[in-house]
Design a protein around this motif. Structure first.
Motif, short mmCIF file in Angstrom:
data_model
loop_
_atom_site.label_atom_id
_atom_site.label_comp_id
_atom_site.label_asym_id
_atom_site.label_seq_id
_atom_site.Cartn_x
_atom_site.Cartn_y
_atom_site.Cartn_z
N GLU A 178 0.83 -1.21 0.00
CA GLU A 178 0.00 0.00 0.00
C GLU A 178 0.87 1.26 0.00
N LEU A 179 1.92 1.27 0.80
CA LEU A 179 2.82 2.43 0.84
C LEU A 179 3.52 2.62 -0.51
N ARG A 180 3.93 1.52 -1.14
CA ARG A 180 4.57 1.63 -2.47
C ARG A 180 3.58 2.19 -3.49
N ARG A 181 2.35 1.70 -3.43
CA ARG A 181 1.33 2.20 -4.36
C ARG A 181 1.13 3.69 -4.17
N ARG A 182 1.02 4.14 -2.91
CA ARG A 182 0.84 5.57 -2.64
C ARG A 182 2.06 6.37 -3.09
N TYR A 183 3.26 5.81 -2.84
CA TYR A 183 4.49 6.49 -3.26
C TYR A 183 4.50 6.65 -4.77
N ASP A 184 4.15 5.57 -5.47
CA ASP A 184 4.14 5.63 -6.94
C ASP A 184 3.13 6.65 -7.44
N GLU A 185 1.95 6.69 -6.83
CA GLU A 185 0.93 7.67 -7.22
C GLU A 185 1.46 9.08 -6.99
N ARG A 186 2.05 9.30 -5.83
CA ARG A 186 2.58 10.64 -5.51
C ARG A 186 3.72 11.01 -6.46
N HIS A 187 4.56 10.04 -6.79
CA HIS A 187 5.67 10.28 -7.71
C HIS A 187 5.13 10.72 -9.08
N VAL A 188 4.09 10.04 -9.55
CA VAL A 188 3.48 10.39 -10.83
C VAL A 188 2.89 11.80 -10.76
N GLN A 189 2.21 12.10 -9.65
CA GLN A 189 1.63 13.45 -9.50
C GLN A 189 2.72 14.52 -9.53
N LEU A 190 3.81 14.29 -8.80
CA LEU A 190 4.90 15.27 -8.77
C LEU A 190 5.55 15.40 -10.14
N ARG A 191 5.73 14.28 -10.83
CA ARG A 191 6.31 14.32 -12.18
C ARG A 191 5.41 15.11 -13.11
N ASP A 192 4.09 14.89 -13.02
CA ASP A 192 3.14 15.63 -13.85
C ASP A 192 3.20 17.13 -13.54
#
Length: 105
Positions: free
Chosen positions: A69-83
């Motif tokens: 779950e933490l990895r999934r959230r991290y990946d989502e946040r990473h995508v948001q920051l990249r966007d």
């Protein structure tokens, strides 16, 4: 009177035998209960490693779920920051260009 005394003596002896039998039964029940308790304790002692293994396995499973779950959230946040970075890249380059032009004048 001898007859009465004899009957009383017989009754007392029967009562004594009954009391001894009851005491013997009580001792037997106590010994059986102690043996049963000891056997249950030993059975529980044998199961302790199994119980510990089950507990550890469940804890590891929950930990793995939390990590996923933490990895999934991290990946989502990473995508948001990249966007957001890509969206603001042009603005950042323009601002940097304006600063460089301002320094030259």
């Amino acid at each position: 009177m001898d007859d009465t005394l004899k009957r009383l003596l017989d009754a007392e002896m029967r009562a004594e035998r009954l009391a001894q039998q009851a005491e013997a039964e009580q001792d037997s029940l106590i010994q059986q209960a102690m043996a049963d308790a000891k056997a249950e304790n030993e059975r529980f002692g044998v199961r302790i490693p199994e119980l510990q293994h089950t507990f550890v396995a469940k804890a590891e499973e929950r930990a793995e779920q939390n990590i996923a779950e933490l990895r999934r959230r991290y990946d989502e946040r990473h995508v948001q920051l990249r966007d957001q970075a890509e969206q603001r890249e042009h603005e950042a380059l323009e601002a940097a260009f304006q600063i460089l032009i301002g320094l030259e004048h």
